[in-house]
Write a protein that holds these residues in place. Structure first.
Motif, PDB file in Angstrom:
ATOM      1  N   CYS A  47       0.814  -1.223   0.000  1.00  0.00           N
ATOM      2  CA  CYS A  47       0.000   0.000   0.000  1.00  0.00           C
ATOM      3  C   CYS A  47       0.847   1.273   0.000  1.00  0.00           C
ATOM      4  CB  CYS A  47      -0.905   0.061   1.230  1.00  0.00           C
ATOM      5  SG  CYS A  47      -1.365  -1.506   1.945  1.00  0.00           S
ATOM      6  N   LYS A  51       1.027   3.604  -3.305  1.00  0.00           N
ATOM      7  CA  LYS A  51       0.249   4.852  -3.334  1.00  0.00           C
ATOM      8  C   LYS A  51       1.169   6.072  -3.448  1.00  0.00           C
ATOM      9  CE  LYS A  51      -2.360   2.238  -3.631  1.00  0.00           C
ATOM     10  NZ  LYS A  51      -2.471   0.791  -3.565  1.00  0.00           N
ATOM     11  N   LYS A  55       1.065   8.696  -6.633  1.00  0.00           N
ATOM     12  CA  LYS A  55       0.919  10.153  -6.508  1.00  0.00           C
ATOM     13  C   LYS A  55       1.734  10.836  -7.615  1.00  0.00           C
ATOM     14  CE  LYS A  55       0.018  14.207  -5.059  1.00  0.00           C
ATOM     15  NZ  LYS A  55      -1.312  14.789  -5.215  1.00  0.00           N
ATOM     16  N   GLU A 183      -3.138  -0.816 -11.210  1.00  0.00           N
ATOM     17  CA  GLU A 183      -2.608   0.405 -10.568  1.00  0.00           C
ATOM     18  C   GLU A 183      -1.202   0.719 -11.095  1.00  0.00           C
ATOM     19  OE1 GLU A 183      -2.605   0.135  -6.299  1.00  0.00           O
ATOM     20  OE2 GLU A 183      -4.788   0.177  -6.124  1.00  0.00           O
ATOM     21  N   TYR A 347      -6.754   2.026  -6.723  1.00  0.00           N
ATOM     22  CA  TYR A 347      -6.313   3.424  -6.817  1.00  0.00           C
ATOM     23  C   TYR A 347      -5.809   3.789  -8.213  1.00  0.00           C
ATOM     24  CZ  TYR A 347      -6.948   3.328  -1.796  1.00  0.00           C
ATOM     25  OH  TYR A 347      -7.494   3.195  -0.543  1.00  0.00           O
ATOM     26  N   GLU A 351     -10.415   6.455  -9.539  1.00  0.00           N
ATOM     27  CA  GLU A 351     -10.415   5.387  -8.551  1.00  0.00           C
ATOM     28  C   GLU A 351     -11.723   4.590  -8.626  1.00  0.00           C
ATOM     29  OE1 GLU A 351      -7.639   7.713  -5.259  1.00  0.00           O
ATOM     30  OE2 GLU A 351      -9.766   7.478  -4.843  1.00  0.00           O
TER      31      GLU A 351
END
Ligand SMILES: Cc1cc2nc3c(=O)[nH]c(=O)nc-3n(C[C@H](O)[C@H](O)[C@H](O)COP(=O)(O)OP(=O)(O)OC[C@H]3O[C@@H](n4cnc5c(N)ncnc54)[C@H](O)[C@@H]3O)c2cc1C
Length: 472
Positions: A47, A51, A55, A183, A347, A351
């Motif tokens: 995670c 993530k 970004k 993702e 994500y 999303e």
């Protein structure tokens, strides 16, 4: 019988950490065994790094789309070492929270090494034997790497090493278009890699409601990702920087050429070397440790939580199950797991977020269920943001109680929270109408869907009655 500990926890990831801190907080004497890094996959290879990476990737995409917002900006230059440096920094900033020092400060005995069962109450770590009344298996999962011809002699990435990349792949071939493949594949595309995603399934987002897959497939096409769906990987060849993947679709074989390969073909529960045979615990068809709905294995004093037991491989699920394990291991009143309000988010951009029942489940379990869908286009703020490729879909039972929600939108992962509360608290869809929403917010779409339901529930005879009585 006197044991060394009340509870031994094997594995210090999302599940094990919660069991250890929670049980120690209640006064239990706890040993926590970790063979690799404290924090497990979520912090070190899941995670948090994914993530953080996303970004940068989605920011690059936003910059590339600047023209749409009246801003002519050159495409960003990607400094992969700095980007991954930031990933490492974010991990470092969270590390203290999951560290050995912090847990020892909470009164937990942290032991470094791999644990394996000697018997139901005894665990061996590097030759040292520890005993406890209760043992919790929270050993997580690893990338599943199937025996594809040639794969073992070709360099490839998984979530374990992709976040150490030093340069941007020119053409990344992604095996698997599940949540991790989608993702990361889309992320690398946004950064400027050519990306080919291969999956044996004919569609994507198969776990989500049927409206999601086609929308996201169109999004991936617009992103410029090459999707090879309904394709089986037959053979992989090559060396560093030169990868070839043969895929087969309807008896035709074609070769995809790229410079890097990411294997994202699912997860394998970590049970190897745990000595489950020693205690008579069997694993299920996909390798999970089987438990009852109290998260107890066939050996009553041995519990399991997190990815190693399933059925959902999420950090918040490991944490939820850990709470059940603490309750059942310490208190006489036993609690069962309740999977009716499980949220999940992929994500990607946009999303994809979900909570509660999918429509497929509603069809099977809830006779007379109804669905309401509003496209993001109906929302003023979404228009202003350029976030119109999505929707909010709410499923209700016969009484109007919300049983499931799916949302697609740039911030759907945050915005699903409102539906999450509604599902947990068994609120009716009309509850959204009782809120005054600040304008303009995307969350206002919940009121739009509530209004749609209200309008549909208003029968012609009721309209006539209003007309007759009040609108003469
Ligand atoms: C790329 C990626 C992205 C993800 N993104 C998200 C996300 O956005 N949101 C989300 O909710 N979930 C996400 N996940 C899933 C999430 O990481 C897992 O569900 C979560 O980490 C599971 O927690 P766990 O405690 O079961 O296992 P883990 O966190 O994997 O911890 C298990 C620990 O046990 C240790 N261990 C294993 N065997 C032994 C042994 N015999 N002795 C001692 N120690 C042992 C391991 O070293 C590990 O540290 C993602 C996963 C991946 C791979």
């Amino acid at each position: 019988m006197n044991y060394d500990y009340h509870i031994i926890v094997i594995g210090a990831g999302s599940g094990g950490l919660v069991v250890a801190s929670g049980a120690a907080g209640l006064g239990a004497k706890v040993a926590l065994i970790e063979g690799d890094k404290m924090g497990g996959d979520c912090l070190n290879a899941g995670c948090v790094p994914s993530k953080t990476f996303l970004k940068s990737a989605h920011l690059a995409d936003a910059i590339d789309r600047g023209k749409m917002f009246g801003l002519e900006v050159p495409s960003p230059v990607v400094h992969m070492d700095q980007l991954m440096g930031r990933v490492a920094d974010v991990i470092k900033s969270i590390e203290p929270h999951d560290s050995k020092e912090r847990y020892e400060g909470l009164g937990v005995t942290v032991i470094e090494g791999y644990g394996s069962f000697v018997d139901a109450h005894t665990v061996d770590v590097g030759g040292k034997r520890l005993t406890a009344k209760t043992v919790v298996i929270s050993t997580g999962s690893n990338p599943f790497v199937p025996p594809i011809k040639g794969l073992d002699s070709v360099p490839y990435y998984t979530n374990k090493n992709i976040f150490q990349l030093k340069s941007l792949p020119k053409h990344l071939i992604v095996l698997g278009a599940g949540p991790i493949g989608s993702e990361l594949g889309q992320g690398f595309k946004h950064l400027g890699s050519e990306v080919t995603m291969i999956d044996k399934s004919p569609g994507i987002f198969g776990r989500d409601d049927e409206e999601v897959g086609p929308l996201m497939l169109q999004q991936f096409f617009l992103d410029g990702i090459t999707m090879e769906l309904g394709a089986t990987v037959v053979e992989v060849r090559g060396s560093e920087g030169q990868i070839e993947v043969d895929i087969k679709r309807e008896d035709r074989i074609c070769t995809i050429k790229g410079d890097s390969l990411l294997v994202a073909l699912g997860r394998k529960p970590n049970t190897e070397g745990l000595g489950l045979d020693q205690v008579g615990i069997k694993t299920g068809p996909r390798g999970h440790v089987m438990t009852n709905d109290r998260l107890q294995t066939v050996v009553p004093n041995i519990y399991a939580c997190g990815d190693v037991t399933g059925p959902y491989a999420f950090t918040h699920m490991a944490g939820y199950q850990a709470g059940i394990v603490i309750q059942n291991a310490i208190f006489p009143v036993k609690k069962k797991v309740d999977y009716r309000a499980i949220p999940w988010v992929t994500y990607t951009k946009p999303e994809v977020a979900h909570v509660g029942l999918t429509e497929k489940q509603a069809k099977e379990k809830v006779p007379g269920y109804k669905k309401y869908i509003v496209n993001m286009e109906a929302n003023d703020r979404a228009k202003a943001e350029g976030d119109v490729d999505g929707f909010l879909k709410i499923l209700v039972d016969k009484k109007g109680i919300i049983i499931g929600t799916t949302m697609v939108g740039e911030k759907a992962g945050e915005q699903i929270g409102l539906a999450n509360l509604a599902v947990v608290k068994r609120l009716k869809i009309s509850a959204f109408m009782s809120m005054i929403m600040p304008y303009p917010t995307e969350l206002d779409i919940y009121k739009t869907v509530g209004l749609q339901a209200l309008k549909e529930s208003f029968k012609p005879w009721q309209k006539n009655l209003v007309k007759k009585l009040f609108l003469k």
